[in-house]
Design a protein around this motif. Structure first.
Motif, mmCIF file in Angstrom:
data_model
loop_
_atom_site.group_PDB
_atom_site.id
_atom_site.type_symbol
_atom_site.label_atom_id
_atom_site.label_comp_id
_atom_site.label_asym_id
_atom_site.label_seq_id
_atom_site.Cartn_x
_atom_site.Cartn_y
_atom_site.Cartn_z
ATOM 1 N N SER A 127 -34.205 -22.204 2.553
ATOM 2 C CA SER A 127 -33.627 -23.525 2.785
ATOM 3 C C SER A 127 -33.593 -24.286 1.470
ATOM 4 O O SER A 127 -34.625 -24.472 0.842
ATOM 5 N N ARG A 128 -32.437 -24.745 1.058
ATOM 6 C CA ARG A 128 -32.319 -25.368 -0.258
ATOM 7 C C ARG A 128 -32.893 -26.783 -0.299
ATOM 8 O O ARG A 128 -33.564 -27.159 -1.239
ATOM 9 N N HIS A 129 -32.575 -27.584 0.717
ATOM 10 C CA HIS A 129 -32.878 -29.003 0.625
ATOM 11 C C HIS A 129 -33.834 -29.502 1.694
ATOM 12 O O HIS A 129 -34.221 -30.654 1.664
ATOM 13 N N ASP A 130 -34.215 -28.691 2.654
ATOM 14 C CA ASP A 130 -35.019 -29.172 3.760
ATOM 15 C C ASP A 130 -35.891 -28.038 4.265
ATOM 16 O O ASP A 130 -35.436 -26.907 4.383
ATOM 17 N N VAL A 131 -37.152 -28.320 4.552
ATOM 18 C CA VAL A 131 -38.019 -27.303 5.109
ATOM 19 C C VAL A 131 -37.603 -26.977 6.536
ATOM 20 O O VAL A 131 -37.652 -25.849 6.983
ATOM 21 N N ARG A 165 -34.241 -40.601 18.083
ATOM 22 C CA ARG A 165 -33.077 -39.713 17.976
ATOM 23 C C ARG A 165 -32.454 -39.753 16.584
ATOM 24 O O ARG A 165 -31.755 -38.813 16.198
ATOM 25 N N ARG A 166 -32.712 -40.805 15.833
ATOM 26 C CA ARG A 166 -32.141 -40.908 14.476
ATOM 27 C C ARG A 166 -33.032 -40.268 13.415
ATOM 28 O O ARG A 166 -32.686 -40.283 12.232
ATOM 29 N N ILE A 167 -34.174 -39.731 13.793
ATOM 30 C CA ILE A 167 -35.053 -39.072 12.816
ATOM 31 C C ILE A 167 -34.466 -37.705 12.499
ATOM 32 O O ILE A 167 -34.640 -36.739 13.239
ATOM 33 N N THR A 168 -33.744 -37.635 11.403
ATOM 34 C CA THR A 168 -33.016 -36.406 11.061
ATOM 35 C C THR A 168 -33.261 -35.949 9.629
ATOM 36 O O THR A 168 -32.605 -35.020 9.163
ATOM 37 N N SER A 169 -34.173 -36.595 8.920
ATOM 38 C CA SER A 169 -34.409 -36.193 7.532
ATOM 39 C C SER A 169 -35.894 -36.050 7.265
ATOM 40 O O SER A 169 -36.730 -36.636 7.958
ATOM 41 N N GLY A 170 -36.192 -35.236 6.283
ATOM 42 C CA GLY A 170 -37.582 -35.046 5.852
ATOM 43 C C GLY A 170 -37.655 -35.306 4.366
ATOM 44 O O GLY A 170 -37.674 -34.367 3.564
ATOM 45 N N HIS A 201 -40.023 -36.045 -3.788
ATOM 46 C CA HIS A 201 -38.859 -36.448 -3.009
ATOM 47 C C HIS A 201 -37.890 -35.279 -2.936
ATOM 48 O O HIS A 201 -37.560 -34.661 -3.955
ATOM 49 N N ILE A 202 -37.444 -34.955 -1.708
ATOM 50 C CA ILE A 202 -36.475 -33.883 -1.517
ATOM 51 C C ILE A 202 -35.075 -34.472 -1.670
ATOM 52 O O ILE A 202 -34.636 -35.288 -0.861
ATOM 53 N N ALA A 203 -34.367 -34.075 -2.715
ATOM 54 C CA ALA A 203 -33.010 -34.552 -2.960
ATOM 55 C C ALA A 203 -32.059 -33.360 -3.041
ATOM 56 O O ALA A 203 -32.488 -32.204 -3.070
ATOM 57 N N LYS A 204 -30.783 -33.630 -3.048
ATOM 58 C CA LYS A 204 -29.795 -32.551 -3.105
ATOM 59 C C LYS A 204 -29.928 -31.739 -4.380
ATOM 60 O O LYS A 204 -29.619 -30.545 -4.402
#
Length: 273
Positions: A127-131, A165-170, A201-204
């Motif tokens: 996974s490049r940007h998210d665990v 329901r809006r929790i979509t990022s880590g 911080h996980i960034a692109k």
């Protein structure tokens, strides 16, 4: 419901504060801890002091990491709550953990704390940007399948279903080296620990280092989460904290780890008495 009046007016007031401020029905899920900032130069000396102090046992030295979850606009951060995926045993044992907004009294932080059962098939390779791939699962689905009713109810009450329901990022990873100790008090125990945390911080574009810091924590725990047992030994916890404060000049840490790590993105909420 247990009455704490027999333990004195002080504990009766604290009991009522917990019910009103934490907004949970079952006070077995109350976390009580002291948090102090530790300069890296002091960490080794503090560890040595804990190792030599009578009645303190060194339990283990452990490494693990958290991925803190939030909405894209950091609504949990602004609400004073935190949600994390905790990866133990080299990342093979994963749990979803939630901590609600809390308050500080007599130098101790009180807040609600919940954990899901162990999550299987959640970690993705390459996974490049998210665990976690939130296109494959969602926080709402994890809660429905793996969390107890107390955790689901607390998150609905504190955050609302729309926010969940809006929790979509880590957005943040925190890597820990924890030295964990224990003090047996009979019906409860203290769990002092010394943590070294590196936050990213996980960034692109990849991982960006935010900070590395050390903390001393001291939490009181009891079998089954018994609040009565915790209250019974609360003065012993305060006495232990006073001994640390007498030996070391440590500043109180008003923030939990998520809000300290994420203070780069938004000013943290104040914890009120």
């Amino acid at each position: 419901m247990i009455s704490y009046r027999r333990m004195g007016a002080r504990f009766d007031l604290l009991y009522r504060l917990l019910l009103s401020k934490l907004a949970i029905d079952d006070l077995r899920f109350v976390e009580i801890e002291c948090k102090k900032r530790v300069l890296p130069a002091e960490a080794a000396e503090l560890k040595e002091w804990l190792l030599e102090r009578q009645g303190v046992k060194h339990r283990k030295s452990v490494y693990f990491f958290d991925q803190f979850l939030d909405t894209p606009s950091f609504d949990l951060l602004k609400a004073g709550a935190s949600l994390r995926l905790r990866y133990k045993k080299n990342g093979t044992a994963v749990y979803l953990q939630y901590k609600g907004p809390g308050f500080v009294r007599d130098g101790l932080l009180y807040r609600s704390e919940f954990s899901s059962e162990r999550l299987d098939r959640l970690v993705r390779e390459e996974s490049r940007h998210d665990v976690v791939h939130f296109s494959d699962t969602s926080v709402a689905e994890i809660l429905a399948r793996h969390a107890g009713p107390e955790m689901r109810a607390a998150m609905r009450r504190h955050l609302g279903g729309a926010m969940v329901r809006r929790i979509t990022s880590g957005p943040i990873l925190a890597l820990y080296h924890k030295e964990k100790f224990e003090v047996d008090l009979g019906s409860a125990f203290l769990e002092p620990s010394l943590d070294r945390v590196s936050a990213f911080h996980i960034a692109k574009q990849g991982l960006h280092a935010l900070s590395t810091f050390c903390e001393f924590e001291n939490e009181i725990k009891a079998s089954g989460g018994s609040l009565e047992s915790k209250f019974e030994h609360l003065d012993e916890m305060l006495k232990f904290n006073a001994a640390v404060a007498k030996r070391f000049d440590l500043r109180r840490e008003p923030l939990d780890k998520y809000h300290r790590c994420a203070s780069f993105f938004a000013p943290p909420p104040r914890l009120r008495i």
